[in-house]
Each structure stands twice: as C-alpha cells, then as structure tokens.
Design an enzyme around this catalytic site. Structure first.
Site, PDB file in Angstrom:
ATOM      1  N   ASP A  23      -7.047   7.441 -70.605  1.00 40.39           N
ATOM      2  CA  ASP A  23      -6.854   7.781 -72.010  1.00 40.39           C
ATOM      3  C   ASP A  23      -8.022   8.611 -72.532  1.00 40.39           C
ATOM      4  OD1 ASP A  23      -4.489   6.457 -71.925  1.00 40.39           O
ATOM      5  OD2 ASP A  23      -5.034   4.850 -73.311  1.00 40.39           O
ATOM      6  N   ASP A  39     -12.721   4.795 -75.288  1.00 42.47           N
ATOM      7  CA  ASP A  39     -11.493   4.015 -75.473  1.00 42.47           C
ATOM      8  C   ASP A  39     -11.702   2.612 -74.932  1.00 42.47           C
ATOM      9  OD1 ASP A  39      -8.724   3.774 -76.269  1.00 42.47           O
ATOM     10  OD2 ASP A  39      -8.246   3.657 -74.141  1.00 42.47           O
ATOM     11  N   HIS A  82      -1.340  -2.798 -70.977  1.00 39.35           N
ATOM     12  CA  HIS A  82      -2.409  -2.408 -70.041  1.00 39.35           C
ATOM     13  C   HIS A  82      -2.247  -2.976 -68.637  1.00 39.35           C
ATOM     14  CE1 HIS A  82      -4.118  -6.398 -70.665  1.00 39.35           C
ATOM     15  NE2 HIS A  82      -4.286  -6.175 -71.961  1.00 39.35           N
ATOM     16  N   HIS A 114      -1.277   2.096 -70.162  1.00 36.58           N
ATOM     17  CA  HIS A 114      -2.481   2.438 -70.898  1.00 36.58           C
ATOM     18  C   HIS A 114      -3.694   2.013 -70.070  1.00 36.58           C
ATOM     19  CE1 HIS A 114      -1.032   3.504 -75.029  1.00 36.58           C
ATOM     20  NE2 HIS A 114       0.071   3.020 -74.494  1.00 36.58           N
ATOM     21  N   GLU A 138      -9.486  -1.215 -73.976  1.00 40.30           N
ATOM     22  CA  GLU A 138      -8.264  -2.014 -73.892  1.00 40.30           C
ATOM     23  C   GLU A 138      -8.659  -3.442 -74.254  1.00 40.30           C
ATOM     24  OE1 GLU A 138      -5.318  -0.824 -73.517  1.00 40.30           O
ATOM     25  OE2 GLU A 138      -5.934   1.214 -72.983  1.00 40.30           O
TER      26      GLU A 138
END
Length: 244
Positions: A159, A7, A59, A154, A9
């Site tokens: 995640d 993942d 985030h 997030h 950001e």
C-alpha cells in the site's frame, strides 16, 4: 526534502476499543525520488490480541502468524528514529495517526507529532481534487493508471508503494509549476542579454485556441461544476467575463 509514505494494518477499526497495530511500513522519498528498497522500513508486530473478524478478512494476518513477531515496544525506537524530522504521507491520515498515538501513549512516548515534520493526508487532497468521486487508494490507482494487480489483500508495504506512485501523480503539476518558473527566469535573462547585444528578433508568434479545444475546455468545466454542485470557480469567472 525527506518524506515518508506510511501505512499500518490493525486488529480493528477503532484504537479506542483497544485495537492495536500489527503491521507497519514506511517508504522513504527524498526530493521526490524513492529510496532503494533497503531503505524501507517494514515490520510485522505481535498486537497481543486477536484481530476482529472484519479486519482479518482485509489483511489476512492471523494471530498464529504474528505470535512470534516483536511487540510495538520492541520496535518503537527504530520506528521513531526512522521517521524523525520527516514529513509523513498517509492515506486517511487520522486513522493511522490515531493508532500510532495510542501505541506511543501506551508506552509513555508522547505523540507522533512530537517527532515528525508534518503530515500530508492524500485522502483529503484527493477529495479536494476530485469532489464527488471515489477516492480510495484503489480508485486513485485506477484514476492515475498505477498498476495494482499485485494487491490481493491489504498489506502495509505494498500500500505504501502504491501510495507513493499515486502521490507523485497527484502532485506532478507542482513540479511543472517550478519548471515553468525556472524557464521563465532563464527566458528573462536571455531577453535582457539580447537587448544588450542589439539582436534583431523576428515577429512574435501568436497561437490561437481552436474551436475544438474551446469546446473540450467548456465540457470539462461543465463536468467539474456538476461534480462540485455548482461550486466551480472557473465557471463563475467565465460567466462574469462573458457578461462583461
């Protein structure tokens, strides 16, 4: 089989607008077993620009916090070596793959597809499994009863950890299928061995479905047919069988 749950950001939604990766996380899984935390990869990255307001709300990683972090060019070799040859598992893969390729192309390092063994998009799979339903990571956690109470903002690492649990739940039936095949193979050998030794076997037990189970099955098919707007193949097969 080595798989990497991944993942990122980013500073915004579109890599085409010059947005950059500011956090990347990867969790290793070998033969469906998660590796220890010291085998995870998690890096904050100085994106060399500010985040868009909407992304920052998601985030919470400020320009000030990221100012002294390494740039993507500083961690690219470590990252590529970590994912090399593995299959990536990503929720909404086109988004993360697009950003990774933008970063790699900026450095003249090709595309992520040049380094990995393939990509599984859990969002695409979830849409096939649950047509017409919400299939965000939060929704899937709720559906599969994965605890997400620690997720307030997030974050790439949390995640990944949540997605790992969701992916294992989504694909657990595949394991069952393999187990069934193994059991069937063992049973076949046992029958063959019994036939050679003239073992007397008892009468075959026949299990019948109850009316309650039939009703529950019919209700499930009706819900599935409604969610897929009349595209449930099992309902069609049932109708044909009853007509025959």
């Amino acid at each position: 089989m080595r798989q990497i749950i991944l993942d990122t950001e980013t500073t915004g939604l579109r890599a085409e607008d010059g947005n950059r990766i500011l956090e990347i996380a990867a969790v290793e899984m070998i033969n469906r077993k998660l590796s220890p935390p010291d085998r995870h990869l998690h890096r904050y990255i100085n994106p060399e620009r500010d985040s868009e307001e909407g992304a920052l709300r998601v985030h919470g990683l400020t320009t000030e916090f990221l100012a002294d972090k390494p740039k993507f060019a500083d961690i690219v070799d470590e990252f590529l070596e970590y994912v090399r040859g593995a299959e990536l598992i990503i929720h909404n893969a086109p988004f993360d793959i697009g950003f990774l390729n933008a970063e790699l192309e900026r450095l003249g390092r090709g595309r992520i597809e040049d380094y990995i063994g393939g990509v599984i998009d859990t969002l695409a799979r979830a849409k096939d499994m649950f047509p017409g339903k919400r299939n965000s990571l939060d929704a899937l956690c709720d559906r599969f009863e994965v605890d997400r109470s620690a997720r307030t903002l997030h974050g790439a690492l949390i995640d990944c950890e949540l997605l790992a649990e969701v992916y294992l739940s989504m694909t657990r039936g595949q394991d069952s299928l393999l187990v069934d095949l193994e059991v069937e193979s063992v049973a076949t050998h046992m029958v063959q061995d019994h036939s050679r030794s003239n073992v007397v076997r008892g009468p075959l037990k026949i299990l019948q479905v109850s009316d309650e189970e039939l009703a529950a099955h019919a209700a499930y098919l009706a819900d599935l047919d409604k969610a897929s707007k009349g595209q449930c193949i099992w309902s069609r097969l049932t109708t044909v069988a009853e007509a025959g």
